[in-house]
Motif scaffolding. Structure first.
Motif, PDB file in Angstrom:
ATOM      1  N   UNK A 300       0.832  -1.213   0.000  1.00  0.00           N
ATOM      2  CA  UNK A 300       0.000   0.000   0.000  1.00  0.00           C
ATOM      3  C   UNK A 300       0.872   1.270   0.000  1.00  0.00           C
ATOM      4  N   UNK A 301       2.107   1.103   0.471  1.00  0.00           N
ATOM      5  CA  UNK A 301       2.949   2.283   0.610  1.00  0.00           C
ATOM      6  C   UNK A 301       2.676   3.008   1.918  1.00  0.00           C
ATOM      7  N   UNK A 302       2.265   2.218   2.912  1.00  0.00           N
ATOM      8  CA  UNK A 302       1.955   2.815   4.217  1.00  0.00           C
ATOM      9  C   UNK A 302       2.994   2.408   5.259  1.00  0.00           C
ATOM     10  N   UNK A 303       3.652   1.274   4.992  1.00  0.00           N
ATOM     11  CA  UNK A 303       4.694   0.791   5.904  1.00  0.00           C
ATOM     12  C   UNK A 303       5.962   0.524   5.091  1.00  0.00           C
ATOM     13  N   UNK A 304       7.102   0.757   5.718  1.00  0.00           N
ATOM     14  CA  UNK A 304       8.373   0.599   5.008  1.00  0.00           C
ATOM     15  C   UNK A 304       8.711  -0.870   4.795  1.00  0.00           C
ATOM     16  N   UNK A 305       8.392  -1.696   5.782  1.00  0.00           N
ATOM     17  CA  UNK A 305       8.674  -3.130   5.687  1.00  0.00           C
ATOM     18  C   UNK A 305       7.718  -3.865   6.628  1.00  0.00           C
ATOM     19  N   UNK A 308       7.726  -2.750  10.330  1.00  0.00           N
ATOM     20  CA  UNK A 308       7.033  -1.473  10.488  1.00  0.00           C
ATOM     21  C   UNK A 308       5.518  -1.679  10.399  1.00  0.00           C
ATOM     22  N   UNK A 309       5.106  -2.537   9.454  1.00  0.00           N
ATOM     23  CA  UNK A 309       3.672  -2.809   9.280  1.00  0.00           C
ATOM     24  C   UNK A 309       3.092  -3.413  10.560  1.00  0.00           C
ATOM     25  N   UNK A 326       3.805 -11.721  10.890  1.00  0.00           N
ATOM     26  CA  UNK A 326       4.556 -10.495  11.173  1.00  0.00           C
ATOM     27  C   UNK A 326       4.740 -10.322  12.686  1.00  0.00           C
ATOM     28  N   UNK A 327       3.661 -10.502  13.424  1.00  0.00           N
ATOM     29  CA  UNK A 327       3.795 -10.395  14.882  1.00  0.00           C
ATOM     30  C   UNK A 327       4.800 -11.447  15.355  1.00  0.00           C
ATOM     31  N   UNK A 328       4.648 -12.638  14.832  1.00  0.00           N
ATOM     32  CA  UNK A 328       5.520 -13.731  15.259  1.00  0.00           C
ATOM     33  C   UNK A 328       6.991 -13.388  15.000  1.00  0.00           C
ATOM     34  N   UNK A 336      11.040  -4.560  22.329  1.00  0.00           N
ATOM     35  CA  UNK A 336      12.361  -4.258  22.911  1.00  0.00           C
ATOM     36  C   UNK A 336      12.800  -2.842  22.544  1.00  0.00           C
ATOM     37  N   UNK A 337      12.428  -2.424  21.337  1.00  0.00           N
ATOM     38  CA  UNK A 337      12.821  -1.081  20.893  1.00  0.00           C
ATOM     39  C   UNK A 337      11.881  -0.010  21.431  1.00  0.00           C
ATOM     40  N   UNK A 338      10.854  -0.432  22.152  1.00  0.00           N
ATOM     41  CA  UNK A 338       9.922   0.536  22.750  1.00  0.00           C
ATOM     42  C   UNK A 338       8.925   1.119  21.760  1.00  0.00           C
ATOM     43  N   UNK A 339       8.809   0.490  20.590  1.00  0.00           N
ATOM     44  CA  UNK A 339       7.870   1.031  19.585  1.00  0.00           C
ATOM     45  C   UNK A 339       6.445   0.527  19.848  1.00  0.00           C
ATOM     46  N   UNK A 340       6.366  -0.696  20.332  1.00  0.00           N
ATOM     47  CA  UNK A 340       5.067  -1.235  20.774  1.00  0.00           C
ATOM     48  C   UNK A 340       5.235  -1.572  22.248  1.00  0.00           C
ATOM     49  N   UNK A 341       4.241  -1.247  23.049  1.00  0.00           N
ATOM     50  CA  UNK A 341       4.423  -1.513  24.486  1.00  0.00           C
ATOM     51  C   UNK A 341       3.919  -2.914  24.834  1.00  0.00           C
TER      52      UNK A 341
END
Ligand code: BGC
Length: 745
Positions: A300-305, A308-309, A326-328, A336-341
C-alpha cells in the motif's frame, strides 16, 4: 521442559472459584473472566503472548497465498494460538491435542473457518438470502451453520460479511446483504444472533466475526482489493451502520479489511480500530486482520517493511495477525525497541484469552469434539429441509408474462442450459466445506416430478457456461421444438463471483445469451432461470423471455427449491436487495441516489443523464413479483406536523387480489426534502412481510420517530433536522405513494 497447563490451570480455576455461568454473548458489563484471564496471562512468556496473537491456515485448504508451513510446530512452540481452514472432529482434535498436551502452557487453540452460508448443508448465498427480507429465516440459516460447524470442531466463523455494496462488478457482493444500510443492519444483527445465540454455554454456537472493517464494499471500479475513497458522511451514513449493528448484536470478533480508507489501510487505522470500533461502539471482543493484510501495508505504501507494518497494526489496535507471521517474527523486537508496548500486547492477549474462556475452552478444550454429534448434525434431514425452504424464500421472480409460471402440471418440458443439471455450482462461491456433488440439481428435481406427475421431460446442455462453442445448440433447439415449454438454466459458474472475482462485463458469460435467442426463436415460451452471484445485465432476455427467475446460487437443495417455485408449490415472495442495471455503464447504480441540481429528464439535454441509455435500472431495489397480485389502498399518515418526540404512524391497507395465497414485502421509504447537506431521494426505513390469502386484506402499520429521520448533518452530528419529509410506501423502491409531513422543533 514442558509444563502441562491442566494441573496448573485446574488449581488457578479453583483459587479463582471460577464463575460457572457465562454471561450472555457480547454483554459488556463487569467482566467475570478477568481474574482467570490474568492468572493465565501471568504464566506466559512474551513469545507465548505473541503466539496467541497469531493465526495460521493449515495446509488443508487455501483462501489466499500460503506463506508459511510447519504450523504444527508453531502449535507445539506456543507460537500460534488459533488456526483456520481445519475442521472435522478428527482433525481439530488432533491439533488441539498438540496444543493442550505438547505446548508448554497447553492453552487451547481456537479454530476459525469461513462458514459463510452453511458448513456442509449449504444455504443460498448471502446476497440471495437477503432477498428473502426474512430475518427469522436468515437467523435460522446462520444458527444451523453454527450447529453443524460447532459439531465439526469449529469455534469461530469469519462471518457475517456486512459490507454494503453498490458495485455489481465486485465479486464479493454475493457475500453481503446488498446495497441498503437499513436492511443490511437488520440482517447483520440476525446473522450474528444466529451464529452466536445468547451465550456459548451449549455446544451449538460459534463466534461471529463482522467483516471487513471497513468500507471494503466500495472498491474503485469494482476491482477487488482496490482503493476505497469516500466522504466521511457517506462512510457514516451508508457503510458503517451494518458493522455497528453487528457489534451491538454482540459479535465477539471483527476482521479488518484489505482496503484503505482516506489513505489509511484499515489494518493500520488507529482511528477506525480504536476510536470508532472500541470507543464509539464499545466493542470488547478481538480484532483479527484479513489474510496477510498487515504485510500488505508495505505494498500500500503505508509501511516501510513488514516489521514497520506490524508496529502500525499493533499500535492501531489489531489483536491477531492472520497468516502474515509479522507479529511472530518482529513484535518482540518492536517491543524491545519501545515502539510497541508490552501493555498493548497484554491487552490484545487478554481479549483473545477472554474469548477462549467465554467459549468454555479452558474448561474443556475438546468441548466441540464429539463424533456422534458431528454425525447427527452434519447434513441432517432437518437442516436440508430448512435449506430448501430458505432457498425458496430467496428466489426472485423478475418477469412473468401471460402467467407463464407457475408451470402447468402435465405439460412437456425441455430443460436446457449449462446449469440445468449442474450440482457443483449450486453451492456457490464461499461455500467452504460444502459438497457440490451432494446437491440436488434442477434436472434431478424435475426428473423426480416428471416420474411422479407423468409429464415428458427432455434435457440438453446446449453450451458451457463460458467459451464460444455452439455445437450443442442444435440438440437444445430440437428438444425445445418438441416441448410445450422451455426452461433454460443459465448464469455464472461459482468461481466467477466471490473473492478476487471482479468482472468488467456483467453479462451472461459465453454463448448463453445466444442460446436463449435461439430458443426464443422457436416460438415456444422460454422461462429463464438464472444462477449467479451478482446482478447481471441481460436487456434482450428481459424483453424477450416469457418469464425470468433469479435464483442466485441456492445451495444444497437448490433444485427442489427451484422446482417448488416453478410449479407454484411455493409462491415467490423475495425482492431484490441490489439494483440490477441495464448496462454496466450505469454502475454504480442504487435506489437511494441524490437528486442533483439537474435531475433526470429524458426529453432535454442539459441534465444528469446518459446520451445512450435511460437512467432507470432494469430492475429496481425492492422489486420482485408473485403469482398473485396485491393492491395498495391509499397511504395514510397519522398527522401533518410532528415534534421530535412524536411517533409518526403510517399505514397502508394491502389486499391479495389474485387467486392464490402469497406474501408481499411492503416497504416504507422517507425523503428529507431540504437538509443542511443534500439527502437521498429515498431511504428505506421499514418493511413488513405479510402473508395474505386470496381476497384477504391487512392494514400494515409503520411507526417512525425523529431518530429514523436522522443523518450526519453539516457539522457531522447525527440528528434529524426540522422541515418537510415525504413518507412513501409501496411494493418496491419505484412504485411508491407519498405523503408529506413536517418535523418541527
Ligand atoms: C478473505 C476473508 C476470509 C479470509 C480467510 C481472506 O482472503 O478476504 O474474508 O475470511 O481470507 O479465509
Amino acid at each position: 521442559m514442558r509444563l502441562s497447563i491442566w494441573p496448573v490451570l485446574a488449581l488457578l480455576l479453583l483459587i479463582n472459584s471460577c464463575k460457572t455461568t457465562a454471561p450472555a454473548a457480547g454483554k459488556q458489563t463487569a467482566d467475570p473472566y478477568l481474574s482467570q484471564v490474568d492468572s493465565v496471562l501471568a504464566l506466559m512468556t512474551l513469545d507465548e503472548k505473541i503466539g496467541q496473537m497469531t493465526i495460521f491456515t493449515t495446509d488443508w485448504e487455501s483462501t489466499g497465498p500460503t506463506i508459511r508451513e510447519g504450523y504444527q510446530n508453531d502449535i507445539r512452540n506456543g507460537s500460534c494460538g488459533a488456526l483456520f481452514n481445519s475442521h472435522t472432529v478428527a482433525f481439530t482434535r488432533k491439533l488441539q491435542e498438540i496444543a493442550v498436551k505438547e505446548s508448554r502452557l497447553g492453552i487451547p487453540l481456537l479454530f476459525g473457518y469461513d462458514v459463510i452460508h452453511g458448513y456442509k448443508t449449504i444455504f443460498p448465498i448471502p446476497l440471495g438470502e437477503s432477498c428473502s427480507w426474512d430475518l427469522a429465516a436468515i437467523e435460522q440459516s446462520a444458527a444451523i451453520a453454527a450447529a453443524e460447524s460447532a459439531a465439526a470442531g469449529l469455534h469461530w466463523t469469519f462471518a457475517p460479511m456486512v459490507d454494503i455494496s453498490r458495485e455489481p462488478r465486485w465479486g464479493r457482493v454475493m457475500e453481503g446483504a446488498g446495497e441498503d444500510p437499513y436492511l443490511g443492519s437488520l440482517i447483520a444483527r440476525a446473522r450474528v444472533h444466529g451464529f452466536q445465540g445468547d451465550n456459548f454455554n451449549g455446544t451449538d454456537r460459534i463466534l461471529a466475526c463482522i467483516k471487513h472493517f471497513a468500507g471494503y464494499g466500495a472498491p474503485i471500479a469494482g476491482r477487488d482489493y482496490n482503493t476505497v475513497d469516500m466522504s466521511m458522511r457517506m462512510f457514516r451514513d451508508i457503510y458503517l451502520p451494518p458493522y455497528e449493528a453487528g457489534i451491538a448484536a454482540g459479535a465477539r470478533t471483527i476482521m479488518t479489511s484489505f482496503n484503505e480508507l482516506d489513505g489509511v489501510p484499515s489494518t493500520g487505522n488507529k482511528w477506525l480500530l480504536n476510536d470508532v470500533l472500541r470507543k464509539e461502539n464499545g466493542f470488547t471482543g478481538f480484532v483479527v486482520t484479513d489474510y496477510t493484510s498487515i504485510n500488505e501495508m508495505v505494498n500500500h505504501g503505508f509501511a516501510a517493511d513488514d516489521k514497520h507494518a506490524g508496529e502500525l497494526a499493533a499500535n492501531a489496535g489489531v489483536d491477531m495477525d492472520m497468516q502474515g507471521a509479522v507479529f511472530q517474527r518482529y513484535l518482540k523486537e518492536s517491543i524491545a525497541a519501545g515502539i510497541v508496548s508490552e501493555k498493548t500486547v497484554d491487552e490484545a492477549v487478554r481479549r483473545i484469552l477472554r474469548i477462549k474462556f467465554e467459549l468454555g475452552l479452558f474448561k474443556d478444550p475438546f468441548k466441540y469434539c464429539n463424533e456422534a454429534r458431528e454425525k447427527a448434525q452434519v447434513f441432517s434431514p432437518a437442516h436440508l429441509e430448512a435449506a430448501r425452504d430458505i432457498a425458496r424464500k430467496s428466489i426472485v421472480l423478475l418477469k412473468n408474462d401471460n402467467k407463464t409460471l407457475p408451470l402447468t402440471k402435465g405439460k412437456s418440458i425441455a430443460l436446457v442450459g449449462p446449469l440445468a443439471a449442474d450440482r457443483e455450482n449450486l453451492i456457490g462461491a464461499w461455500s467452504g466445506a460444502g459438497e457440490g456433488d451432494k446437491c440436488v440439481s434442477v434436472y434431478d428435481a424435475l426428473k423426480e416430478r416428471a416420474a411422479k406427475d407423468g409429464f415428458k421431460l427432455t434435457h440438453a446442455k446446449g453450451c458451457a457456461i463460458q467459451g464460444e462453442d455452439t455445437s450443442g445448440f442444435s440438440e437444445a433447439v430440437n428438444i425445445a421444438r418438441d416441448a410445450d415449454i422451455i426452461v433454460a438454466v443459465v448464469g455464472e459458474s461459482k468461481e466467477m463471483s466471490g473473492e478476487a472475482s471482479s468482472r468488467a462485463f456483467i453479462t451472461l458469460p459465453g454463448v448463453q445469451e445466444q442460446l436463449i435467442k435461439e430458443l426464443v426463436a422457436t416460438g415456444k415460451p422460454v422461462v429463464v432461470v438464472l444462477m449467479n452471484g451478482r446482478p447481471l445485465t441481460f436487456p434482450w432476455i428481459a424483453e424477450h423471455a416469457a418469464a425470468i427467475v433469479e435464483t442466485w446460487w441456492t445451495g444444497s437443495r437448490g433444485g427442489p427449491a427451484i422446482g417448488d417455485v416453478l410449479y407454484g408449490d411455493y409462491n415467490p415472495s423475495a425482492k431484490l436487495t441490489m439494483t440490477f442495471p441495464r448496462d454496466v455503464g450505469q454502475v454504480p447504480i442504487f435506489y437511494s441516489y441524490k437528486n442533483t441540481g439537474r435531475p433526470y429528464d429524458p426529453n432535454t439535454k442539459w441534465n444528469s443523464r446518459y446520451q445512450d441509455i435511460v437512467n432507470s435500472p432494469q430492475y429496481p431495489f425492492g422489486f420482485g413479483l408473485s403469482y398473485t397480485t396485491f393492491t395498495y389502498d391509499s397511504l395514510k399518515v397519522s398527522g401533518k406536523q410532528y415534534s421530535f418526540k412524536d411517533t409518526i404512524v403510517a399505514s397502508v391497507k394491502i389486499t391479495n387480489t389474485g387467486s392464490v395465497k402469497g406474501e408481499e414485502i411492503v416497504q416504507l421509504y422517507v425523503r428529507d426534502l431540504v437538509g443542511s447537506v443534500t439527502r437521498p431521494v429515498k431511504e428505506l426505513k421499514g418493511f413488513e412481510k405479510v402473508m395474505l390469502a386470496p381476497g384477504e386484506s391487512k392494514n400494515v402499520i409503520f411507526k417512525l420517530t425523529s431518530k429514523d429521520l436522522a443523518f450526519h448533518t453539516a457539522d457531522m452530528t447525527f440528528k434529524a433536522e426540522p422541515g418537510a419529509f415525504w413518507i412513501m410506501a409501496g411494493p418496491d423502491s419505484e412504485r411508491l405513494q407519498k405523503r408529506e409531513i413536517r418535523l418541527v422543533e
